[in-house]
Design a protein around this motif. Structure first.
Motif, mmCIF file in Angstrom:
data_model
loop_
_atom_site.group_PDB
_atom_site.id
_atom_site.type_symbol
_atom_site.label_atom_id
_atom_site.label_comp_id
_atom_site.label_asym_id
_atom_site.label_seq_id
_atom_site.Cartn_x
_atom_site.Cartn_y
_atom_site.Cartn_z
ATOM 1 N N GLU A 101 -34.521 -54.811 87.605
ATOM 2 C CA GLU A 101 -34.697 -55.563 85.702
ATOM 3 C C GLU A 101 -34.015 -57.768 86.152
ATOM 4 O OE1 GLU A 101 -34.377 -53.302 83.144
ATOM 5 O OE2 GLU A 101 -35.543 -51.811 83.391
ATOM 6 N N GLY A 102 -34.328 -58.416 87.187
ATOM 7 C CA GLY A 102 -33.889 -59.342 87.230
ATOM 8 C C GLY A 102 -32.696 -59.657 87.810
ATOM 9 N N CYS A 103 -32.263 -58.463 88.589
ATOM 10 C CA CYS A 103 -31.106 -58.379 89.223
ATOM 11 C C CYS A 103 -31.076 -59.023 90.890
ATOM 12 C CB CYS A 103 -30.044 -56.922 89.159
ATOM 13 S SG CYS A 103 -29.486 -56.593 87.429
ATOM 14 N N ILE A 104 -30.528 -58.934 91.423
ATOM 15 C CA ILE A 104 -30.469 -59.209 93.095
ATOM 16 C C ILE A 104 -29.675 -57.902 93.429
ATOM 17 C CG2 ILE A 104 -29.809 -60.581 94.406
ATOM 18 C CD1 ILE A 104 -28.776 -62.997 92.817
ATOM 19 N N LEU A 105 -31.125 -57.780 94.331
ATOM 20 C CA LEU A 105 -30.115 -56.619 95.791
ATOM 21 C C LEU A 105 -30.169 -57.435 96.522
ATOM 22 C CD1 LEU A 105 -33.498 -53.872 94.474
ATOM 23 C CD2 LEU A 105 -31.650 -54.347 93.375
ATOM 24 N N LEU A 106 -29.011 -55.977 97.981
ATOM 25 C CA LEU A 106 -28.659 -56.657 99.061
ATOM 26 C C LEU A 106 -29.087 -56.053 99.306
ATOM 27 C CD1 LEU A 106 -25.216 -58.281 98.276
ATOM 28 C CD2 LEU A 106 -27.304 -59.919 97.769
ATOM 29 N N GLY A 107 -29.665 -55.856 100.619
ATOM 30 C CA GLY A 107 -29.287 -54.601 101.780
ATOM 31 C C GLY A 107 -29.163 -56.119 103.696
ATOM 32 N N LEU A 108 -28.722 -55.042 104.542
ATOM 33 C CA LEU A 108 -28.690 -55.250 105.869
ATOM 34 C C LEU A 108 -29.488 -55.468 106.683
ATOM 35 C CD1 LEU A 108 -25.560 -53.792 106.948
ATOM 36 C CD2 LEU A 108 -25.358 -55.852 105.728
ATOM 37 N N GLN A 109 -30.857 -55.494 105.856
ATOM 38 C CA GLN A 109 -31.555 -55.179 106.711
ATOM 39 C C GLN A 109 -32.658 -55.215 105.728
ATOM 40 O OE1 GLN A 109 -33.321 -52.026 109.907
ATOM 41 N NE2 GLN A 109 -31.056 -51.418 110.088
ATOM 42 N N GLN A 110 -34.506 -55.998 106.253
ATOM 43 C CA GLN A 110 -35.264 -56.249 105.508
ATOM 44 C C GLN A 110 -36.874 -56.407 105.886
ATOM 45 O OE1 GLN A 110 -35.926 -61.131 104.571
ATOM 46 N NE2 GLN A 110 -35.037 -60.513 102.846
ATOM 47 N N THR A 111 -37.799 -56.362 105.202
ATOM 48 C CA THR A 111 -39.097 -56.143 105.766
ATOM 49 C C THR A 111 -39.646 -56.893 104.534
ATOM 50 O OG1 THR A 111 -39.981 -54.020 103.594
ATOM 51 C CG2 THR A 111 -38.580 -53.455 105.811
ATOM 52 N N ASP A 112 -41.388 -57.221 104.491
ATOM 53 C CA ASP A 112 -41.725 -57.439 104.283
ATOM 54 C C ASP A 112 -41.636 -56.950 102.626
ATOM 55 O OD1 ASP A 112 -43.156 -56.003 103.931
ATOM 56 O OD2 ASP A 112 -45.384 -57.041 104.470
ATOM 57 N N HIS A 113 -41.238 -56.433 101.874
ATOM 58 C CA HIS A 113 -41.401 -56.067 100.347
ATOM 59 C C HIS A 113 -39.784 -54.950 100.211
ATOM 60 C CE1 HIS A 113 -43.292 -52.377 102.232
ATOM 61 N NE2 HIS A 113 -42.831 -52.045 101.436
ATOM 62 N N SER A 114 -38.519 -55.513 101.137
ATOM 63 C CA SER A 114 -37.841 -54.065 100.640
ATOM 64 C C SER A 114 -36.665 -54.404 101.114
ATOM 65 C CB SER A 114 -38.140 -52.443 100.700
ATOM 66 O OG SER A 114 -38.030 -52.630 102.197
ATOM 67 N N VAL A 115 -35.758 -53.838 101.026
ATOM 68 C CA VAL A 115 -34.129 -53.875 101.674
ATOM 69 C C VAL A 115 -33.647 -53.161 102.114
ATOM 70 C CG1 VAL A 115 -33.756 -56.795 100.940
ATOM 71 C CG2 VAL A 115 -33.068 -54.830 99.599
ATOM 72 N N LEU A 116 -33.400 -52.598 103.102
ATOM 73 C CA LEU A 116 -32.453 -51.485 103.291
ATOM 74 C C LEU A 116 -30.663 -51.398 103.806
ATOM 75 C CD1 LEU A 116 -34.871 -51.037 106.122
ATOM 76 C CD2 LEU A 116 -35.255 -50.422 104.057
ATOM 77 N N GLU A 117 -30.326 -50.538 103.679
ATOM 78 C CA GLU A 117 -28.950 -50.718 103.673
ATOM 79 C C GLU A 117 -28.189 -51.461 102.515
ATOM 80 O OE1 GLU A 117 -27.097 -50.220 108.033
ATOM 81 O OE2 GLU A 117 -28.921 -50.122 108.520
ATOM 82 N N SER A 118 -29.004 -50.678 101.622
ATOM 83 C CA SER A 118 -28.367 -51.692 100.393
ATOM 84 C C SER A 118 -26.682 -51.437 99.893
ATOM 85 C CB SER A 118 -29.892 -51.674 99.030
ATOM 86 O OG SER A 118 -28.374 -52.418 98.397
ATOM 87 N N ARG A 119 -26.173 -49.893 99.798
ATOM 88 C CA ARG A 119 -25.202 -49.698 99.478
ATOM 89 C C ARG A 119 -23.967 -50.569 99.989
ATOM 90 N NH1 ARG A 119 -27.018 -44.172 98.110
ATOM 91 N NH2 ARG A 119 -27.352 -44.300 95.708
ATOM 92 N N ASP A 120 -24.409 -50.319 101.633
ATOM 93 C CA ASP A 120 -23.142 -50.655 102.638
ATOM 94 C C ASP A 120 -23.508 -52.548 102.305
ATOM 95 O OD1 ASP A 120 -23.378 -48.671 104.106
ATOM 96 O OD2 ASP A 120 -24.570 -48.941 105.078
ATOM 97 N N ALA A 121 -24.209 -53.307 101.921
ATOM 98 C CA ALA A 121 -24.629 -54.245 101.543
ATOM 99 C C ALA A 121 -23.641 -54.619 100.154
ATOM 100 C CB ALA A 121 -25.948 -55.623 102.154
ATOM 101 N N VAL A 122 -24.079 -53.799 99.264
ATOM 102 C CA VAL A 122 -23.106 -54.684 98.174
ATOM 103 C C VAL A 122 -21.711 -54.363 98.685
ATOM 104 C CG1 VAL A 122 -23.199 -54.199 96.008
ATOM 105 C CG2 VAL A 122 -25.111 -54.173 96.459
#
Length: 160
Positions: A101-122
């Motif tokens: 809701e306005g925050c920044i999500l992190l990921g170790l991988q990215q697609t054209d509409h998502s980030v993946l492995e988010s918990r590891d990146a954060v």
């Protein structure tokens, strides 16, 4: 790098290092804003909401990052300070624009509409941040956010 006085009424100064993360936005779609975040040799992908809507991506600028308690997550979370017109802008796990809701999500991988492995990146981000901030009371960390790229222009003519 900034200079801070060593002691009151003292002429000598101590060098204080700030930890600087940069967020470079690489793609804006109707559903999300994608990018990368980097600090030294550490790097991850980002996902934010689109530039418009009820909770748009944050404006370009320099924001202090603090570790603050989140009632929602029930733990300390990296939080951006003094975002114009906004509050509680966090850096937290999630995969798609529906997870923010306005925050920044992190990921170790990215697609054209998502980030993946988010918990590891954060987790990696939080460890880097907390290690820096806990090393001394006068340490600060900042996120520098660039201007999102303009959406790709649609050709107005067709070659015959």
């Amino acid at each position: 790098m900034t200079l801070a006085p060593r002691a009151e009424n003292s002429i000598s100064f101590a060098v204080v290092s700030d930890l600087i993360f940069t967020l470079q936005r690489t793609s804006v779609t109707p559903t999300c804003t994608l990018g990368t975040i980097q600090c030294g040799d550490w790097r991850a992908f980002t996902l934010e909401p689109p530039a418009t809507g009820d909770h748009p991506a944050i404006p370009p600028g320099r924001y202090e990052i603090q570790l603050l308690w989140s009632p929602r997550f029930k733990r300390t979370v990296p939080t951006l300070i003094d975002v114009p017109g906004r509050s509680h802008i966090l850096i937290h796990p999630g995969n798609e624009s529906d997870d923010t809701e306005g925050c920044i999500l992190l990921g170790l991988q990215q697609t054209d509409h998502s980030v993946l492995e988010s918990r590891d990146a954060v987790h990696a981000f939080a460890v880097k941040l907390s290690t820096h901030l806990e090393a001394a009371d006068d340490r600060r960390a900042y996120l520098i956010v660039d201007q999102p790229p303009s959406p790709f222009a649609v050709p107005t003519t067709v070659n015959a």
